[in-house]
Design a protein around this motif. Structure first.
Motif, PDB file in Angstrom:
ATOM      1  N   TRP A  12       0.836  -1.220   0.000  1.00  9.64           N
ATOM      2  CA  TRP A  12       0.000   0.000   0.000  1.00  9.64           C
ATOM      3  C   TRP A  12       0.864   1.261   0.000  1.00  9.64           C
ATOM      4  CZ3 TRP A  12      -0.029   3.712   3.873  1.00  9.64           C
ATOM      5  CH2 TRP A  12      -1.069   4.644   3.813  1.00  9.64           C
ATOM      6  N   ARG A  13       1.969   1.199   0.715  1.00  8.87           N
ATOM      7  CA  ARG A  13       2.795   2.409   0.828  1.00  8.87           C
ATOM      8  C   ARG A  13       3.453   2.737  -0.505  1.00  8.87           C
ATOM      9  NH1 ARG A  13       7.586   1.891  -0.342  1.00  8.87           N
ATOM     10  NH2 ARG A  13       7.842   4.140  -0.173  1.00  8.87           N
ATOM     11  N   TYR A  14       3.652   3.994  -0.727  1.00  8.19           N
ATOM     12  CA  TYR A  14       4.422   4.452  -1.893  1.00  8.19           C
ATOM     13  C   TYR A  14       4.955   5.829  -1.540  1.00  8.19           C
ATOM     14  CZ  TYR A  14       0.783   7.813  -3.137  1.00  8.19           C
ATOM     15  OH  TYR A  14      -0.074   8.879  -3.117  1.00  8.19           O
ATOM     16  N   ALA A  15       5.963   6.247  -2.263  1.00  5.87           N
ATOM     17  CA  ALA A  15       6.552   7.566  -1.999  1.00  5.87           C
ATOM     18  C   ALA A  15       5.549   8.617  -2.494  1.00  5.87           C
ATOM     19  CB  ALA A  15       7.888   7.694  -2.704  1.00  5.87           C
ATOM     20  N   THR A  16       4.784   9.132  -1.575  1.00  5.55           N
ATOM     21  CA  THR A  16       3.673  10.031  -1.903  1.00  5.55           C
ATOM     22  C   THR A  16       4.180  11.332  -2.521  1.00  5.55           C
ATOM     23  OG1 THR A  16       2.451   9.004  -0.128  1.00  5.55           O
ATOM     24  CG2 THR A  16       1.623  11.147  -0.892  1.00  5.55           C
ATOM     25  N   LYS A  17       3.580  11.709  -3.641  1.00  2.39           N
ATOM     26  CA  LYS A  17       4.021  12.935  -4.331  1.00  2.39           C
ATOM     27  C   LYS A  17       3.116  14.102  -3.966  1.00  2.39           C
ATOM     28  CE  LYS A  17       7.111  10.852  -6.877  1.00  2.39           C
ATOM     29  NZ  LYS A  17       8.367  10.644  -6.261  1.00  2.39           N
ATOM     30  N   ARG A  18       1.838  13.806  -3.737  1.00  3.44           N
ATOM     31  CA  ARG A  18       0.888  14.882  -3.482  1.00  3.44           C
ATOM     32  C   ARG A  18       0.064  14.549  -2.229  1.00  3.44           C
ATOM     33  NH1 ARG A  18      -3.744  16.870  -7.726  1.00  3.44           N
ATOM     34  NH2 ARG A  18      -4.554  18.519  -6.384  1.00  3.44           N
ATOM     35  N   ASN A  69      11.166  22.575  -5.121  1.00  2.00           N
ATOM     36  CA  ASN A  69       9.749  22.986  -5.022  1.00  2.00           C
ATOM     37  C   ASN A  69       8.798  21.811  -4.856  1.00  2.00           C
ATOM     38  OD1 ASN A  69       9.589  25.819  -4.943  1.00  2.00           O
ATOM     39  ND2 ASN A  69      10.351  25.851  -7.054  1.00  2.00           N
ATOM     40  N   GLN A  70       9.239  20.768  -4.218  1.00  2.00           N
ATOM     41  CA  GLN A  70       8.378  19.595  -4.026  1.00  2.00           C
ATOM     42  C   GLN A  70       7.282  19.964  -3.012  1.00  2.00           C
ATOM     43  OE1 GLN A  70      10.353  15.593  -4.394  1.00  2.00           O
ATOM     44  NE2 GLN A  70      12.104  16.727  -3.610  1.00  2.00           N
ATOM     45  N   THR A  71       6.037  19.733  -3.419  1.00  2.00           N
ATOM     46  CA  THR A  71       4.902  20.203  -2.604  1.00  2.00           C
ATOM     47  C   THR A  71       4.735  19.436  -1.287  1.00  2.00           C
ATOM     48  OG1 THR A  71       3.411  18.711  -3.769  1.00  2.00           O
ATOM     49  CG2 THR A  71       3.602  20.969  -4.641  1.00  2.00           C
ATOM     50  N   MET A 159      12.811  11.778   1.445  1.00  2.00           N
ATOM     51  CA  MET A 159      13.248  12.804   0.492  1.00  2.00           C
ATOM     52  C   MET A 159      14.718  13.169   0.621  1.00  2.00           C
ATOM     53  SD  MET A 159       9.834  15.200   0.631  1.00  2.00           S
ATOM     54  CE  MET A 159      10.370  16.323  -0.629  1.00  2.00           C
ATOM     55  N   GLU A 160      15.373  13.110  -0.529  1.00  2.00           N
ATOM     56  CA  GLU A 160      16.768  13.559  -0.625  1.00  2.00           C
ATOM     57  C   GLU A 160      16.901  14.665  -1.660  1.00  2.00           C
ATOM     58  OE1 GLU A 160      18.942  10.027  -1.722  1.00  2.00           O
ATOM     59  OE2 GLU A 160      19.882   9.930   0.233  1.00  2.00           O
ATOM     60  N   GLY A 161      15.811  14.932  -2.350  1.00  2.00           N
ATOM     61  CA  GLY A 161      15.825  15.948  -3.392  1.00  2.00           C
ATOM     62  C   GLY A 161      15.783  17.340  -2.785  1.00  2.00           C
ATOM     63  N   LEU A 162      16.879  17.716  -2.170  1.00  5.90           N
ATOM     64  CA  LEU A 162      16.935  19.005  -1.481  1.00  5.90           C
ATOM     65  C   LEU A 162      18.381  19.451  -1.350  1.00  5.90           C
ATOM     66  CD1 LEU A 162      17.933  18.117   1.650  1.00  5.90           C
ATOM     67  CD2 LEU A 162      15.623  17.246   1.662  1.00  5.90           C
ATOM     68  N   LYS A 199       2.336   0.561 -10.526  1.00  8.04           N
ATOM     69  CA  LYS A 199       2.861  -0.718 -10.031  1.00  8.04           C
ATOM     70  C   LYS A 199       4.243  -0.495  -9.453  1.00  8.04           C
ATOM     71  CE  LYS A 199       0.686  -4.461 -12.450  1.00  8.04           C
ATOM     72  NZ  LYS A 199       0.871  -5.552 -13.406  1.00  8.04           N
ATOM     73  N   LYS A 200       4.587  -1.260  -8.455  1.00  9.46           N
ATOM     74  CA  LYS A 200       5.922  -1.135  -7.872  1.00  9.46           C
ATOM     75  C   LYS A 200       6.967  -1.711  -8.832  1.00  9.46           C
ATOM     76  CE  LYS A 200       5.396  -0.378  -3.129  1.00  9.46           C
ATOM     77  NZ  LYS A 200       5.410   1.059  -3.444  1.00  9.46           N
ATOM     78  N   VAL A 201       8.046  -0.982  -9.007  1.00 11.71           N
ATOM     79  CA  VAL A 201       9.114  -1.470  -9.890  1.00 11.71           C
ATOM     80  C   VAL A 201      10.249  -1.987  -9.014  1.00 11.71           C
ATOM     81  CG1 VAL A 201      10.757  -0.858 -11.692  1.00 11.71           C
ATOM     82  CG2 VAL A 201       8.488   0.222 -11.639  1.00 11.71           C
ATOM     83  N   ARG A 202      10.430  -3.285  -9.029  1.00  7.90           N
ATOM     84  CA  ARG A 202      11.530  -3.889  -8.284  1.00  7.90           C
ATOM     85  C   ARG A 202      12.172  -4.942  -9.190  1.00  7.90           C
ATOM     86  NH1 ARG A 202       9.959  -0.052  -5.624  1.00  7.90           N
ATOM     87  NH2 ARG A 202       9.509  -0.034  -3.391  1.00  7.90           N
ATOM     88  N   PHE A 203      13.474  -5.089  -9.102  1.00  7.20           N
ATOM     89  CA  PHE A 203      14.114  -6.173  -9.848  1.00  7.20           C
ATOM     90  C   PHE A 203      13.565  -7.498  -9.318  1.00  7.20           C
ATOM     91  CE2 PHE A 203      17.441  -2.822 -10.319  1.00  7.20           C
ATOM     92  CZ  PHE A 203      17.388  -2.734 -11.708  1.00  7.20           C
TER      93      PHE A 203
HETATM   94  C1  LIG Z   1      16.602   8.126   0.423  1.00  2.00           C
HETATM   95  C2  LIG Z   1      15.471   8.401  -0.507  1.00  2.00           C
HETATM   96  C3  LIG Z   1      15.305   9.653  -1.066  1.00  2.00           C
HETATM   97  C4  LIG Z   1      14.223   9.936  -1.890  1.00  2.00           C
HETATM   98  N1  LIG Z   1      13.998  11.223  -2.333  1.00  2.00           N
HETATM   99  C5  LIG Z   1      12.808  11.513  -2.928  1.00  2.00           C
HETATM  100  C6  LIG Z   1      12.433  12.861  -3.198  1.00  2.00           C
HETATM  101  O1  LIG Z   1      13.170  13.815  -2.935  1.00  2.00           O
HETATM  102  N2  LIG Z   1      11.220  13.091  -3.746  1.00  2.00           N
HETATM  103  C7  LIG Z   1      10.345  12.079  -4.043  1.00  2.00           C
HETATM  104  O2  LIG Z   1       9.245  12.363  -4.514  1.00  2.00           O
HETATM  105  N3  LIG Z   1      10.677  10.784  -3.803  1.00  2.00           N
HETATM  106  C8  LIG Z   1      11.863  10.487  -3.254  1.00  2.00           C
HETATM  107  N4  LIG Z   1      12.189   9.183  -2.966  1.00  2.00           N
HETATM  108  C9  LIG Z   1      11.231   8.137  -3.301  1.00  2.00           C
HETATM  109  C10 LIG Z   1      11.735   7.083  -4.300  1.00  2.00           C
HETATM  110  O3  LIG Z   1      11.769   7.617  -5.591  1.00  2.00           O
HETATM  111  C11 LIG Z   1      10.821   5.867  -4.188  1.00  2.00           C
HETATM  112  O4  LIG Z   1      10.907   5.347  -2.889  1.00  2.00           O
HETATM  113  C12 LIG Z   1      11.182   4.784  -5.198  1.00  2.00           C
HETATM  114  O5  LIG Z   1      10.964   5.242  -6.500  1.00  2.00           O
HETATM  115  C13 LIG Z   1      10.392   3.514  -4.964  1.00  2.00           C
HETATM  116  O6  LIG Z   1       9.010   3.754  -5.039  1.00  2.00           O
HETATM  117  P1  LIG Z   1       8.007   3.502  -3.821  1.00  2.00           P
HETATM  118  O7  LIG Z   1       8.644   4.087  -2.590  1.00  2.00           O
HETATM  119  O8  LIG Z   1       6.770   4.276  -4.211  1.00  2.00           O
HETATM  120  O9  LIG Z   1       7.773   2.041  -3.693  1.00  2.00           O
HETATM  121  C14 LIG Z   1      13.301   8.906  -2.201  1.00  2.00           C
HETATM  122  C15 LIG Z   1      13.497   7.620  -1.658  1.00  2.00           C
HETATM  123  C16 LIG Z   1      14.548   7.379  -0.821  1.00  2.00           C
HETATM  124  C17 LIG Z   1      14.668   6.014  -0.177  1.00  2.00           C
END
Ligand SMILES: Cc1cc2nc3c(=O)[nH]c(=O)nc-3n(C[C@H](O)[C@H](O)[C@H](O)COP(=O)(O)O)c2cc1C
Length: 213
Positions: A12-18, A69-71, A159-162, A199-203
């Motif tokens: 269920w979890r994913y790296a939430t964008k919004r 500028n990530q929301t 987030m590391e995009g900073l 879909k989750k992308v994993r090797f």
């Molecule tokens: C250390 C780290 C830094 C990340 N930095 C960002 C970020 O700055 N912005 C963002 O939207 N996602 C960021 N992500 C999310 C990844 O892109 C995401 O975890 C990966 O694509 C796998 O997708 P999932 O987490 O949705 O399964 C980061 C993930 C990790 C682990």
């Protein structure tokens, strides 16, 4: 929780964008998320980190401007900045040893060997080695927070995009001995965040997890 619940939460979890900026994490849930940071393991147990919870909306705006500028920075319910300790000096090691004595009620002398080992391996290590080591410890806490959030069905974004140097300036960290390494946004996904449907992308698992027999 059983296997099925845990697996479901991990999928269920994913790296939430919004985020839905109107939804806030309850105090009860936040208390548990906080515990996941506080109870995270670290090498030697030395905890070379701090976690800043950014509540001030103006500070969040400033941080967003230096985070591509990530929301998520402004719209998530909670925004946690992970700081790593730049140096683990003998004073800090002493502070940690004093804390063990206080919590466990053991004689200070019983920790002399342990303290010596930490001084040898941490206090005397080159700065660059400690910097990398300290950052790794912070990422363990990040993993604990992300996992706990998933189990509670609270959305999160690592987030590391900073620009970490700009964060340090905005947060007034100069001279504190701590620096920004990464952040985690937490809250509730916006129903229109299309990333939740991907879909989750994993090797392939067998190419990543291998058994040595
Ligand atoms: C250390 C780290 C830094 C990340 N930095 C960002 C970020 O700055 N912005 C963002 O939207 N996602 C960021 N992500 C999310 C990844 O892109 C995401 O975890 C990966 O694509 C796998 O997708 P999932 O987490 O949705 O399964 C980061 C993930 C990790 C682990």
């Amino acid at each position: 929780m059983n296997h099925a619940n845990i697996k479901e939460a991990l999928e269920w979890r994913y790296a939430t964008k919004r985020y839905d900026a109107t939804k806030k994490i309850s105090e009860n849930d936040w208390n548990l998320l906080k515990q996941s940071l506080h109870l995270s393991p670290s090498s030697y147990g030395v905890q070379p980190w701090k976690f800043l919870v950014i509540e001030n909306p103006e500070v969040r705006e400033k941080l967003k401007a230096v985070s591509w500028n990530q929301t998520q920075v402004t719209d998530a319910s909670h925004y946690v900045v992970f700081l790593y300790k730049q140096e683990v000096d003998p004073q800090f090691i002493q502070k940690f040893v004093d804390r063990i004595v206080e919590v466990r009620g053991v004689p200070a002398e019983s920790l002399d060997g342990y303290k010596g080992m930490m001084i040898e391996n941490l206090a005397k290590a080159p700065d660059e080695k400690i910097r990398v080591w300290s950052q790794r410890q912070a990422y363990i806490a990040m993993g604990f927070l992300l996992q706990t959030a998933a189990l509670l069905k609270i959305d999160a974004t690592p987030m590391e995009g900073l620009d970490a140097t700009a964060y340090d300036k905005i947060l007034g960290l100069e001279g504190s001995g701590y620096k920004t390494v990464a952040t985690v946004a937490l809250g509730y996904r916006h129903p229109e965040d299309s990333f939740q449907n991907l879909k989750k992308v994993r090797f392939a698992e067998d190419t990543i997890i291998q058994y040595v027999k």
